[in-house]
Design a protein around this motif. Structure first.
Motif, mmCIF file in Angstrom:
data_model
loop_
_atom_site.group_PDB
_atom_site.id
_atom_site.type_symbol
_atom_site.label_atom_id
_atom_site.label_comp_id
_atom_site.label_asym_id
_atom_site.label_seq_id
_atom_site.Cartn_x
_atom_site.Cartn_y
_atom_site.Cartn_z
ATOM 1 N N ASN A 292 30.625 48.515 58.180
ATOM 2 C CA ASN A 292 30.836 47.587 57.070
ATOM 3 C C ASN A 292 32.289 47.472 56.625
ATOM 4 N N LEU A 293 33.149 48.376 57.059
ATOM 5 C CA LEU A 293 34.464 48.490 56.445
ATOM 6 C C LEU A 293 35.392 47.314 56.750
ATOM 7 N N GLU A 294 35.309 46.738 57.921
ATOM 8 C CA GLU A 294 36.151 45.579 58.219
ATOM 9 C C GLU A 294 35.814 44.412 57.298
ATOM 10 N N ARG A 295 34.542 44.158 57.118
ATOM 11 C CA ARG A 295 34.126 43.072 56.227
ATOM 12 C C ARG A 295 34.436 43.409 54.770
ATOM 13 N N LEU A 296 34.302 44.698 54.410
ATOM 14 C CA LEU A 296 34.636 45.130 53.053
ATOM 15 C C LEU A 296 36.103 44.854 52.751
ATOM 16 N N GLU A 297 36.977 45.172 53.688
ATOM 17 C CA GLU A 297 38.401 44.914 53.508
ATOM 18 C C GLU A 297 38.659 43.419 53.289
ATOM 19 N N LYS A 298 38.027 42.584 54.092
ATOM 20 C CA LYS A 298 38.242 41.140 53.971
ATOM 21 C C LYS A 298 37.761 40.612 52.625
ATOM 22 N N GLU A 299 36.577 41.042 52.210
ATOM 23 C CA GLU A 299 36.009 40.542 50.951
ATOM 24 C C GLU A 299 36.833 41.010 49.750
ATOM 25 N N LEU A 300 37.232 42.267 49.752
ATOM 26 C CA LEU A 300 38.015 42.779 48.632
ATOM 27 C C LEU A 300 39.426 42.195 48.614
ATOM 28 N N SER A 301 40.012 42.007 49.779
ATOM 29 C CA SER A 301 41.344 41.396 49.849
ATOM 30 C C SER A 301 41.307 39.974 49.329
ATOM 31 N N ARG A 302 40.263 39.238 49.686
ATOM 32 C CA ARG A 302 40.120 37.874 49.195
ATOM 33 C C ARG A 302 39.968 37.869 47.678
ATOM 34 N N TYR A 303 39.182 38.821 47.172
ATOM 35 C CA TYR A 303 38.965 38.863 45.723
ATOM 36 C C TYR A 303 40.258 39.151 44.973
ATOM 37 N N ILE A 304 40.999 40.176 45.383
ATOM 38 C CA ILE A 304 42.192 40.539 44.613
ATOM 39 C C ILE A 304 43.289 39.485 44.738
ATOM 40 N N SER A 305 43.197 38.644 45.786
ATOM 41 C CA SER A 305 44.165 37.551 45.926
ATOM 42 C C SER A 305 43.846 36.385 45.003
ATOM 43 N N ASN A 306 42.577 36.240 44.652
ATOM 44 C CA ASN A 306 42.138 35.069 43.881
ATOM 45 C C ASN A 306 41.886 35.346 42.411
ATOM 46 N N THR A 307 41.599 36.589 42.051
ATOM 47 C CA THR A 307 41.275 36.875 40.655
ATOM 48 C C THR A 307 42.527 36.809 39.779
ATOM 49 N N GLN A 308 42.325 36.515 38.504
ATOM 50 C CA GLN A 308 43.421 36.468 37.545
ATOM 51 C C GLN A 308 43.735 37.851 36.968
ATOM 52 N N THR A 309 42.909 38.860 37.295
ATOM 53 C CA THR A 309 43.100 40.219 36.805
ATOM 54 C C THR A 309 43.764 41.053 37.896
ATOM 55 N N ALA A 310 44.923 41.640 37.606
ATOM 56 C CA ALA A 310 45.628 42.454 38.602
ATOM 57 C C ALA A 310 44.763 43.657 38.980
ATOM 58 N N THR A 311 44.352 43.708 40.240
ATOM 59 C CA THR A 311 43.308 44.636 40.678
ATOM 60 C C THR A 311 43.765 45.494 41.842
ATOM 61 N N SER B 286 28.642 40.900 45.705
ATOM 62 C CA SER B 286 29.935 40.328 46.054
ATOM 63 C C SER B 286 30.996 40.720 45.033
ATOM 64 N N PRO B 287 32.187 41.141 45.490
ATOM 65 C CA PRO B 287 33.255 41.437 44.529
ATOM 66 C C PRO B 287 33.649 40.221 43.694
ATOM 67 N N GLU B 288 33.398 39.013 44.177
ATOM 68 C CA GLU B 288 33.704 37.820 43.393
ATOM 69 C C GLU B 288 32.989 37.831 42.052
ATOM 70 N N ASP B 289 31.820 38.463 42.006
ATOM 71 C CA ASP B 289 31.044 38.481 40.766
ATOM 72 C C ASP B 289 31.615 39.433 39.721
ATOM 73 N N PHE B 290 32.624 40.231 40.095
ATOM 74 C CA PHE B 290 33.308 41.020 39.068
ATOM 75 C C PHE B 290 33.901 40.106 37.992
ATOM 76 N N ASP B 291 34.336 38.922 38.384
ATOM 77 C CA ASP B 291 34.917 38.009 37.396
ATOM 78 C C ASP B 291 33.894 37.602 36.338
ATOM 79 N N LEU B 292 32.606 37.518 36.736
ATOM 80 C CA LEU B 292 31.550 37.214 35.765
ATOM 81 C C LEU B 292 31.438 38.336 34.731
ATOM 82 N N LEU B 293 31.588 39.570 35.199
ATOM 83 C CA LEU B 293 31.486 40.719 34.296
ATOM 84 C C LEU B 293 32.731 40.862 33.436
ATOM 85 N N LEU B 294 33.897 40.608 34.035
ATOM 86 C CA LEU B 294 35.153 40.752 33.296
ATOM 87 C C LEU B 294 35.259 39.763 32.140
#
Length: 237
Positions: free
Chosen positions: A17-36, A100-108
């Motif tokens: 799972n780690l290759e996909r995890l890296e991609k998903e988390l990298s995409r999230y921290i690039s797009n979120t407005q919260t420095a992560t 999905s890490p994208e849903d962290f923004d819903l919680l934040l």
């Protein structure tokens, strides 16, 4: 960078799972407005997870890791993450990407008014046995804790770090995080998040540690609730 949010990701034998995890988390921290930043906690994996984790952290400045000397369990991995986070906010998710890490923004969006925001998995993509055992376990836990949460097993949470660091963790307590925030007179809320099927690796929890284990842990929680020390400093000089 002035990071505001750390995502803790416990990992145990998740090399697939780690290759996909890296991609998903990298995409999230690039797009979120919260420095992560990301903290990968290797819970004594016996596969190639550590080699892959180190490579991920070398490629990504915002990724860091902790490696356990031996497997100590999910609660220990979360506790280690709590101990090493130095940002005002922290989050937690599983490495299997069933959330999905994208849903962290819903919680934040809600963390300003609350001290813990937890996801509740909408339209769960798990087997009937897994769904039913989780449903029963959550009902038992609510009876003991009165925390009002429908899905504390959802591996997507945001917590104010000062509250998280005051949680006296024990094995199995990751299911009681909302209740432990309530013991600190904190405010909690649950928000619906997406859920996806596991596509790689193997689930680490079966019927015993999803249903019977939490029942035993409920009695440990009641003991802790009775003995819990909570105080507020009114003044100091």
């Amino acid at each position: 960078m002035n990071y505001q949010f750390t995502i803790i990701v416990p990992i145990y034998n998740e090399e697939d799972n780690l290759e996909r995890l890296e991609k998903e988390l990298s995409r999230y921290i690039s797009n979120t407005q919260t420095a992560t930043r990301i903290l990968l906690v290797n819970d004594g994996s016996k596969d190639r997870s550590q080699v892959l984790i180190e490579a991920i952290c070398q490629r990504n400045e915002a990724f860091h890791f902790l490696q356990f000397a031996e497997n100590r369990g999910l609660s220990a991995a979360i506790k280690a993450g709590f101990d090493h986070v130095d940002t005002p906010l922290l989050g937690y998710m599983d490495s299997d990407l069933q959330t999905s890490p994208e849903d962290f923004d819903l919680l934040l969006e809600h963390i300003g008014a609350y001290d813990l925001v937890t996801g509740v998995r909408a339209d769960r993509k798990d087997s009937f046995v897994k769904n039913m055992s989780s449903l029963i376990a959550n009902k038992i836990r609510r009876t003991f804790t009165h925390d009002g949460m429908d899905d504390t097993g959802c591996p997507l949470k945001v917590i104010k770090t000062d509250y998280a660091k005051r949680i006296p963790m024990f094995k199995g307590l990751h299911r009681f995080l909302p209740a432990m925030i309530l013991l600190q007179n904190g405010k909690i809320i649950q928000i619906p998040v997406r859920h996806f099927p596991r596509t790689a690796g193997q689930a680490k929890f079966g019927l015993w540690n999803r249903l019977f284990g939490p029942l035993v842990d409920c009695f440990a929680y009641l003991w802790m609730k009775k003995k819990y020390i909570n105080y507020t400093i009114a003044n100091k000089g």
